[in-house]
Design an enzyme around this catalytic site. Structure first.
Site, PDB file in Angstrom:
ATOM      1  N   ARG A  76      62.651  53.950  -0.851  1.00  0.00           N
ATOM      2  CA  ARG A  76      62.807  54.431   0.528  1.00  0.00           C
ATOM      3  C   ARG A  76      63.850  53.608   1.275  1.00  0.00           C
ATOM      4  O   ARG A  76      64.652  54.152   2.043  1.00  0.00           O
ATOM      5  CB  ARG A  76      61.472  54.357   1.260  1.00  0.00           C
ATOM      6  CG  ARG A  76      60.460  55.387   0.838  1.00  0.00           C
ATOM      7  CD  ARG A  76      60.745  56.744   1.426  1.00  0.00           C
ATOM      8  NE  ARG A  76      60.539  56.757   2.865  1.00  0.00           N
ATOM      9  CZ  ARG A  76      61.027  57.683   3.676  1.00  0.00           C
ATOM     10  NH1 ARG A  76      61.768  58.653   3.189  1.00  0.00           N
ATOM     11  NH2 ARG A  76      60.769  57.651   4.967  1.00  0.00           N
ATOM     12  N   GLN A 108      57.977  57.055  16.011  1.00  0.00           N
ATOM     13  CA  GLN A 108      57.150  56.897  14.820  1.00  0.00           C
ATOM     14  C   GLN A 108      58.019  56.560  13.598  1.00  0.00           C
ATOM     15  O   GLN A 108      57.482  56.252  12.538  1.00  0.00           O
ATOM     16  CB  GLN A 108      56.378  58.190  14.549  1.00  0.00           C
ATOM     17  CG  GLN A 108      55.413  58.569  15.666  1.00  0.00           C
ATOM     18  CD  GLN A 108      54.910  59.985  15.519  1.00  0.00           C
ATOM     19  OE1 GLN A 108      55.104  60.818  16.381  1.00  0.00           O
ATOM     20  NE2 GLN A 108      54.265  60.281  14.399  1.00  0.00           N
ATOM     21  N   ASN A 109      59.316  56.629  13.764  1.00  0.00           N
ATOM     22  CA  ASN A 109      60.223  56.451  12.633  1.00  0.00           C
ATOM     23  C   ASN A 109      60.406  54.972  12.300  1.00  0.00           C
ATOM     24  O   ASN A 109      60.545  54.138  13.192  1.00  0.00           O
ATOM     25  CB  ASN A 109      61.577  57.085  12.936  1.00  0.00           C
ATOM     26  CG  ASN A 109      61.473  58.581  13.123  1.00  0.00           C
ATOM     27  OD1 ASN A 109      60.493  59.201  12.708  1.00  0.00           O
ATOM     28  ND2 ASN A 109      62.465  59.189  13.758  1.00  0.00           N
ATOM     29  N   VAL A 110      60.445  54.686  11.019  1.00  0.00           N
ATOM     30  CA  VAL A 110      60.602  53.308  10.546  1.00  0.00           C
ATOM     31  C   VAL A 110      62.003  53.073   9.984  1.00  0.00           C
ATOM     32  O   VAL A 110      62.277  52.012   9.417  1.00  0.00           O
ATOM     33  CB  VAL A 110      59.545  52.981   9.463  1.00  0.00           C
ATOM     34  CG1 VAL A 110      58.148  53.123  10.023  1.00  0.00           C
ATOM     35  CG2 VAL A 110      59.717  53.865   8.216  1.00  0.00           C
ATOM     36  N   HIS A 126      55.063  52.743  14.497  1.00  0.00           N
ATOM     37  CA  HIS A 126      54.673  52.738  13.087  1.00  0.00           C
ATOM     38  C   HIS A 126      55.375  51.629  12.307  1.00  0.00           C
ATOM     39  O   HIS A 126      55.391  51.640  11.080  1.00  0.00           O
ATOM     40  CB  HIS A 126      54.930  54.096  12.441  1.00  0.00           C
ATOM     41  CG  HIS A 126      53.957  55.138  12.887  1.00  0.00           C
ATOM     42  ND1 HIS A 126      54.045  56.462  12.504  1.00  0.00           N
ATOM     43  CD2 HIS A 126      52.863  55.065  13.682  1.00  0.00           C
ATOM     44  CE1 HIS A 126      53.043  57.156  13.062  1.00  0.00           C
ATOM     45  NE2 HIS A 126      52.328  56.322  13.775  1.00  0.00           N
ATOM     46  N   CYS A 134      53.174  39.083   5.879  1.00  0.00           N
ATOM     47  CA  CYS A 134      52.280  38.551   4.856  1.00  0.00           C
ATOM     48  C   CYS A 134      51.031  39.410   4.776  1.00  0.00           C
ATOM     49  O   CYS A 134      50.436  39.759   5.801  1.00  0.00           O
ATOM     50  CB  CYS A 134      51.923  37.106   5.192  1.00  0.00           C
ATOM     51  SG  CYS A 134      50.750  36.371   4.038  1.00  0.00           S
ATOM     52  N   CYS A 167      54.896  35.392   0.270  1.00  0.00           N
ATOM     53  CA  CYS A 167      54.947  34.671   1.544  1.00  0.00           C
ATOM     54  C   CYS A 167      55.367  33.218   1.312  1.00  0.00           C
ATOM     55  O   CYS A 167      54.752  32.530   0.480  1.00  0.00           O
ATOM     56  CB  CYS A 167      53.582  34.722   2.225  1.00  0.00           C
ATOM     57  SG  CYS A 167      53.505  33.795   3.779  1.00  0.00           S
ATOM     58  N   GLY A 209      60.497  66.294  17.201  1.00  0.00           N
ATOM     59  CA  GLY A 209      60.491  66.058  15.770  1.00  0.00           C
ATOM     60  C   GLY A 209      59.236  65.413  15.231  1.00  0.00           C
ATOM     61  O   GLY A 209      59.272  64.740  14.210  1.00  0.00           O
ATOM     62  N   ASN A 235      59.617  71.028  19.763  1.00  0.00           N
ATOM     63  CA  ASN A 235      59.617  71.055  18.301  1.00  0.00           C
ATOM     64  C   ASN A 235      59.983  72.451  17.817  1.00  0.00           C
ATOM     65  O   ASN A 235      59.941  73.415  18.586  1.00  0.00           O
ATOM     66  CB  ASN A 235      58.245  70.656  17.764  1.00  0.00           C
ATOM     67  CG  ASN A 235      58.017  69.151  17.800  1.00  0.00           C
ATOM     68  OD1 ASN A 235      58.608  68.405  17.038  1.00  0.00           O
ATOM     69  ND2 ASN A 235      57.167  68.708  18.724  1.00  0.00           N
TER      70      ASN A 235
END
Length: 277
Positions: A76, A108-110, A126, A134, A167, A209, A235
Site C-alpha cells: 500500500r 479518513q484518508n491515510v 484514521h 510501537c 521499536c 467521497g 457523494n
C-alpha cells in the site's frame, strides 16, 4: 446550485459557528489511482491475496502475523507514493488559502495526498502512512523508517528491514499508525475530540467521497446538525449518511463527483469573499 449558494453566503457572514468543514474519504483519492474501500472494486470488497480486510486489518491478526501485515502495508505504501494529488486535493488547498483559519479538513484518508497538495489544517482521524507506532507497551509514535521501502506484493521484506520495524526503545514490533477494524478512536492518534469540536462549530459540513461506514464520521455529521450547522452530502451514490440525514432540516444532498462539487463551492466562495472585500 441556488441552495448551495445561499448556504455558503449565510455561513460566511456568521460570527459564531462559521467554520467551513470538509469531511473526505477514499472517493476523493480515487482519481489519483488509489482504489476505494467499499466500492465495487474496492479493497474491502476484493480483499487481499490472503484474507478479507475485516480479518486482515485488525490488531488481533497483526499480533500473530506481523510480517504478513507489513507485507501488505508496504505494498500500500508503494502504491500511495507512486500517485499524485488530483484536482479535488488541489481545490481543497485553494479553499484553505481562501478561507484561512475558517477552513477545516477532516479526513479518513491515510494516503498523505491532502498534505502533499498543501493543506495544513487537517485532522487525520484514521491515522496516516507517514508514521509508525510501537505495538508494545510504550506506544511511541515515530516517523516511518526511512530504510524500509514500499514493495510489490510479491517482494519479500529483507532481514535488515525487519530490524527497522522493531521499536528502538522496547524491541516490540512497530505497526502502521492507522486505525484498524478492532480498534477505537482516541484523541492522540485519531483526534476524536478535536474533530467533534470542529463539527460543533461548523456552519456547514461537506461530506465528500465517504460512505460513512465508521462511527466517528457519522458522529461528526450528527454533531454539526445538533448545533445548527448545515450538512451537505456530496457523494455519487446513497450511503450511510443518507439514512441519517433523511427528513432532516438544514441538509442538502447532491449526487455528483467530488471535483465537480468542489469546483462549484470554490466558484461561489470566491464570489462571496470578493464581495466582502
Amino acid at each position: 446550485m441556488n441552495q448551495l449558494k445561499e448556504i455558503l453566503e449565510e455561513v460566511y457572514v456568521k460570527e459564531r459557528r462559521n467554520i467551513f468543514t470538509f469531511l473526505t474519504g477514499a472517493g476523493v483519492s480515487a482519481d489519483s489511482g488509489i482504489p476505494t474501500y467499499r466500492g465495487a472494486d474496492g479493497i474491502w470488497v476484493k480483499g487481499t491475496k490472503y484474507h478479507k480486510p475485516e480479518e486482515f486489518g485488525t490488531y488481533r491478526y497483526f499480533k500473530d502475523h506481523q510480517e504478513e501485515v507489513w507485507q501488505y502495508t508496504l505494498f500500500r505504501k508503494k502504491m500511495i507514493e507512486s500517485v499524485e494529488p488530483n484536482e479535488s486535493h488541489i481545490i481543497l488547498y485553494d479553499l484553505e488559502k481562501l478561507l484561512e483559519e475558517r477552513f477545516h479538513l477532516i479526513t479518513q484518508n491515510v494516503d498523505n495526498l491532502h498534505r502533499r497538495a498543501g493543506n495544513q489544517n487537517i485532522y487525520e482521524i484514521h491515522g496516516n502512512y507517514r508514521e509508525v507506532k510501537c505495538s508494545g507497551g510504550c506506544g511511541e509514535i515515530l516517523p516511518f523508517p526511512v530504510d524500509v521501502k514500499g514493495k510489490e506484493l510479491t517482494e519479500e521484506i529483507e532481514p535488515e528491514e525487519i530490524k527497522h520495524l522493531k521499536c528502538p526503545d522496547c524491541g516490540s514490533w512497530l505497526r502502521p499508525n492507522i486505525l484498524w477494524f478492532d480498534e477505537i478512536y482516541n484523541e492522540r492518534t485519531h483526534k476524536i475530540y478535536s474533530s467533534l469540536k470542529v463539527a460543533k462549530n461548523s456552519g456547514v459540513l461537506f461530506i465528500l467521497g465517504t460512505s460513512g461506514a465508521t462511527n466517528l464520521p457519522i458522529e461528526i455529521a450528527k454533531t454539526t446538525l445538533k448545533n445548527g450547522g448545515y450538512v451537505v452530502d456530496a457523494n455519487i451514490e446513497d450511503n450511510h449518511f443518507t439514512t441519517l440525514l433523511k427528513g432532516k432540516k438544514r441538509v442538502l444532498t447532491i449526487r455528483e463527483q467530488s471535483k465537480d462539487m468542489l469546483q462549484s463551492i470554490k466558484e461561489v466562495l470566491e464570489e462571496v469573499v470578493n464581495q466582502d472585500q
